[in-house]
Design a protein around this motif. Structure first.
Motif, PDB file in Angstrom:
ATOM      1  N   ASP A 106      33.718  52.081  22.078  1.00 37.77           N
ATOM      2  CA  ASP A 106      33.480  50.786  22.710  1.00 37.77           C
ATOM      3  C   ASP A 106      33.257  49.675  21.688  1.00 37.77           C
ATOM      4  O   ASP A 106      33.630  48.528  21.914  1.00 37.77           O
ATOM      5  N   TYR A 107      32.628  50.000  20.568  1.00 35.34           N
ATOM      6  CA  TYR A 107      32.277  48.959  19.610  1.00 35.34           C
ATOM      7  C   TYR A 107      33.512  48.347  18.955  1.00 35.34           C
ATOM      8  O   TYR A 107      33.422  47.324  18.295  1.00 35.34           O
ATOM      9  N   LEU A 108      34.673  48.966  19.149  1.00 38.20           N
ATOM     10  CA  LEU A 108      35.886  48.429  18.534  1.00 38.20           C
ATOM     11  C   LEU A 108      36.284  47.090  19.122  1.00 38.20           C
ATOM     12  O   LEU A 108      37.103  46.374  18.556  1.00 38.20           O
ATOM     13  N   ASN A 109      35.727  46.747  20.276  1.00 44.57           N
ATOM     14  CA  ASN A 109      36.086  45.482  20.925  1.00 44.57           C
ATOM     15  C   ASN A 109      35.307  44.292  20.364  1.00 44.57           C
ATOM     16  O   ASN A 109      35.506  43.169  20.792  1.00 44.57           O
ATOM     17  N   GLY A 110      34.412  44.534  19.428  1.00 46.38           N
ATOM     18  CA  GLY A 110      33.624  43.446  18.873  1.00 46.38           C
ATOM     19  C   GLY A 110      33.354  43.657  17.406  1.00 46.38           C
ATOM     20  O   GLY A 110      34.073  44.392  16.720  1.00 46.38           O
ATOM     21  N   ASP A 111      32.312  43.017  16.899  1.00 45.06           N
ATOM     22  CA  ASP A 111      31.931  43.162  15.502  1.00 45.06           C
ATOM     23  C   ASP A 111      31.087  44.418  15.319  1.00 45.06           C
ATOM     24  O   ASP A 111      30.473  44.922  16.265  1.00 45.06           O
ATOM     25  N   PRO A 112      31.025  44.951  14.095  1.00 48.86           N
ATOM     26  CA  PRO A 112      30.145  46.084  13.832  1.00 48.86           C
ATOM     27  C   PRO A 112      28.699  45.768  14.224  1.00 48.86           C
ATOM     28  O   PRO A 112      28.239  44.635  14.065  1.00 48.86           O
ATOM     29  N   VAL A 113      28.006  46.785  14.729  1.00 46.58           N
ATOM     30  CA  VAL A 113      26.613  46.619  15.151  1.00 46.58           C
ATOM     31  C   VAL A 113      25.735  47.470  14.239  1.00 46.58           C
ATOM     32  O   VAL A 113      25.722  48.699  14.364  1.00 46.58           O
ATOM     33  N   PRO A 114      25.021  46.863  13.297  1.00 46.42           N
ATOM     34  CA  PRO A 114      24.175  47.638  12.388  1.00 46.42           C
ATOM     35  C   PRO A 114      22.878  48.074  13.064  1.00 46.42           C
ATOM     36  O   PRO A 114      22.484  47.541  14.107  1.00 46.42           O
ATOM     37  N   TYR A 115      22.233  49.041  12.449  1.00 42.24           N
ATOM     38  CA  TYR A 115      20.950  49.539  12.949  1.00 42.24           C
ATOM     39  C   TYR A 115      19.887  48.462  12.818  1.00 42.24           C
ATOM     40  O   TYR A 115      19.762  47.803  11.778  1.00 42.24           O
TER      41      TYR A 115
END
Length: 625
Positions: free
Chosen positions: A443-452
């Motif tokens: 799912d995260y491929l649709n936006g920017d990377p989400v860091p911890y």
């Protein structure tokens, strides 16, 4: 001596003697040479064999045994080592196997003996740990039997299944095109086949109403695979050598280097056979050739006279498979969450280019570059300087850890691909990850990377799952913890072999002072270094007079000038190629397309050849015109 003390001493003595009586020495003699094989029936090729055979022998020991593997490198043109994947090597760091980390590469004609005690249990594997080595077939299962496992009395028989990807070309032929200016995006080589126990169309005979222990190992160089058996469920009881509370599952996602052990109870009826289905994770592949079979069927054979039907599914069905989520598994020992870390390592995976235009992999801004001296030997020859991370070089990404530190690794993913990361010398607690498996994994491929975000995450489990290889999701993150209780130099790296070749790794230099006190390197190891022409003392640059002098160290390529992107490099490369093709065309046309020949009445004509769809049209033009 008081009576209670004598009783305790007697019990201890009996227990020790029992251990000595049951433990044994298991010895394997490996002569590593080229042989030929054709496991998918499509192309015969050279592979790395042992004692003239391939597939390689399965190593089997009992918990507590001493294992000795005498390896002779009979390959005339290739270095070799062996890494016993998942072995902690507590007290025997020099037997871990990665070239230029804990040993020198073993050159052609040399010998190397691996000797250590196996104080573990479960499902492991062994493989070469030298550049571009194990994709050529140097990998196989390594099983540690344990009669004291909590499920030992629940199964009647056991068998092992290895899953692997397979290339028709030697790694040495693939590698120059992979790390190349012509592949600036770092697109991984696409396998030609996916194997099941190093072959295809396998039938595993089973008895009805019987419980089996099945060990599953992904020994691939690149691709993860889904696994399920039509009409069956099973109970997970082990991951990566760690016993778990039994968990019912019907589908597993097994990334490169991961292992599972499951209990499967067969049906009462023998009227049909059942497909064992493996499905390659197509999300990892940049292209899917029309002749590549992502889905493969093997069988549980209940009845040799019944039909062996192919599993019914399409190539795209893998996206709808929802595997069991390994982060939810609970270790059987219920080891509690380690306390807050003494040392946190926070790094991000990136894929990008350096000045030579090649596609590299990075943890932050460092692409792992092997030193000139194996890092373990740098530790042992550096005295008081061993605790200074600078001596291990600017490009090994070495982190020095204090003895018994609780270490937390936060691994963020700035890349759109997933990465199975392996830590040598340890298993680790998996305490957080995003996104989860299944439909949300990409799912995260649709936006920017989400860091911890340490201030915004789900609650950590009280008894986290433990394993030694865990998948970093695309553009997501994971958080793991381990205790630095095993002095040594330990590699932390992506186990996709192509990504490791691109530099996706770093080193944990754990308790170097204690390591100096405990290590005893056999003379043979130094002899191998001498035979390989590799120095065995000094810092990362091979300097031992001044350990802070890194002059001459191996370095990664300089960065690209600002503004360059992979797409820009591709455009530049093909613009240059187009220019060369254009110039060549002009030369060819200039030499051969304009011709003069005599016409009628000695009038010279000019002949012009014009090409349309590679078909020439010829016009005769009189000289007078």
């Amino acid at each position: 001596m008081a009576q209670p003390a004598r009783a305790v001493l007697r019990i201890v003595t009996v227990l020790l003697l029992a251990g000595w009586c049951t433990a044994k020495t298991v010895t394997y003699d490996f002569n590593v040479t080229w042989v030929t094989a054709n496991p998918d029936g499509l192309k015969e090729r050279k592979v790395v064999g042992i004692n003239g055979q391939w597939p390689l022998p399965v190593i089997e020991v009992d918990k507590g045994d001493q294992l000795i593997v005498n390896m002779h490198n009979g390959l005339p043109d290739k270095n070799a080592t062996i890494h016993f994947h998942g072995m902690y090597q507590n007290g025997t760091n020099e037997m871990d196997g990665p070239s230029m980390v804990t040993q020198c590469p073993v050159p052609p004609g040399a010998d190397f003996t691996y000797n250590f005690t196996v104080n573990q249990n479960g499902t492991y594997w062994y493989h070469c740990h030298t550049d571009y080595c194990y994709p050529d077939g140097y990998r196989q299962a390594f099983i540690v039997h344990d009669t004291e496992s909590y499920f030992y009395d629940e199964y009647e028989e056991e068998f092992t299944i290895t899953l692997s990807d397979w290339y028709h070309e030697l790694s040495e032929g693939i590698a120059p095109d992979f790390l190349s200016v012509y592949n600036p995006t770092g697109a991984e080589p696409i396998p030609n086949a996916f194997l099941f126990n190093d072959t295809l169309n396998t039938k595993i005979p089973v008895k009805p109403n019987t419980t089996y222990l099945i060990r599953l190992i992904n020994i691939s160089a690149f691709v993860a695979q889904y696994f399920y058996i039509e009409g069956h469920t099973f109970r997970i009881v082990e991951i990566d050598g760690v016993y778990t509370e039994p968990a019912e599952a019907d589908t597993l996602y097994i990334a490169v280097a991961q292992r599972y052990a499951v209990l499967l109870t067969t049906k009462n009826s023998t009227d049909q056979n059942y497909a064992i289905v493996t499905v390659a994770d197509s999300q990892l592949l940049d292209t899917i050739p029309s002749d590549l079979h992502l889905n493969n069927t093997n069988w549980l054979e209940y009845n040799a006279n019944a039909a062996f039907d192919q599993a019914v599914m399409t190539v795209n069905d893998s996206s709808s498979l929802v595997p069991f989520d390994d982060i939810t598994l609970v270790p059987y020992d219920h080891l509690p969450l380690y306390p807050d870390p003494d040392h946190q390592i926070n790094v991000t995976v990136y894929m990008g280019n350096l000045l030579n235009g090649y596609g590299y992999a990075f943890l932050d801004n460092i692409s792992y570059t092997a030193p000139k001296v194996p890092t373990l030997f740098s530790v042992l020859s550096s005295g008081d300087m061993a605790t200074n991370s600078e001596i291990y070089g600017d490009f090994t990404h070495s982190v020095v850890l204090d003895h018994n530190d609780v270490v937390e690794i936060v691994l963020n993913n700035g890349d759109t691909g997933s990465h199975p990361f392996h830590l040598h010398g340890h298993n680790f607690q998996v305490i957080n990850r995003a996104p989860s498996y299944g439909a949300t994994f990409y799912d995260y491929l649709n936006g920017d990377p989400v860091p911890y975000d340490p201030n915004n995450h789900t609650a950590f489990p009280s008894a986290p799952a433990r394993r030694d290889t865990f998948v970093l999701p695309p553009q997501g993150y994971f958080v793991i913890r381990f205790v630095a209780d095993n002095p040594g130099v330990w590699f932390f790296h992506c186990h996709i072999d192509w990504h490791l070749a691109q530099g996706l790794g770093m080193l944990m230099v754990e308790a170097p002072t204690q390591l100096q006190e405990r290590s005893r390197i056999p003379q043979q190891h130094y002899d191998v270094c001498a035979a390989a022409g590799v120095p065995s003392k000094g810092n990362a640059a091979g300097n031992f007079n001044n350990f802070l002098d890194l002059t001459g160290q191996n370095t990664q390529q300089p960065p690209l000038p600002g503004g360059f992107t992979s797409r820009g490099i591709v455009a530049l490369v093909f613009s240059v190629l187009s220019a060369f093709v254009g110039i060549a065309s002009i030369v060819v046309y200039g030499l051969s397309d304009l011709k003069f020949h005599p016409g009628k009445d000695d009038d010279v004509q000019m002949v012009v050849e014009e090409y349309h769809d590679n078909t020439p049209t010829i016009y005769d033009i009189p000289k007078s015109s």
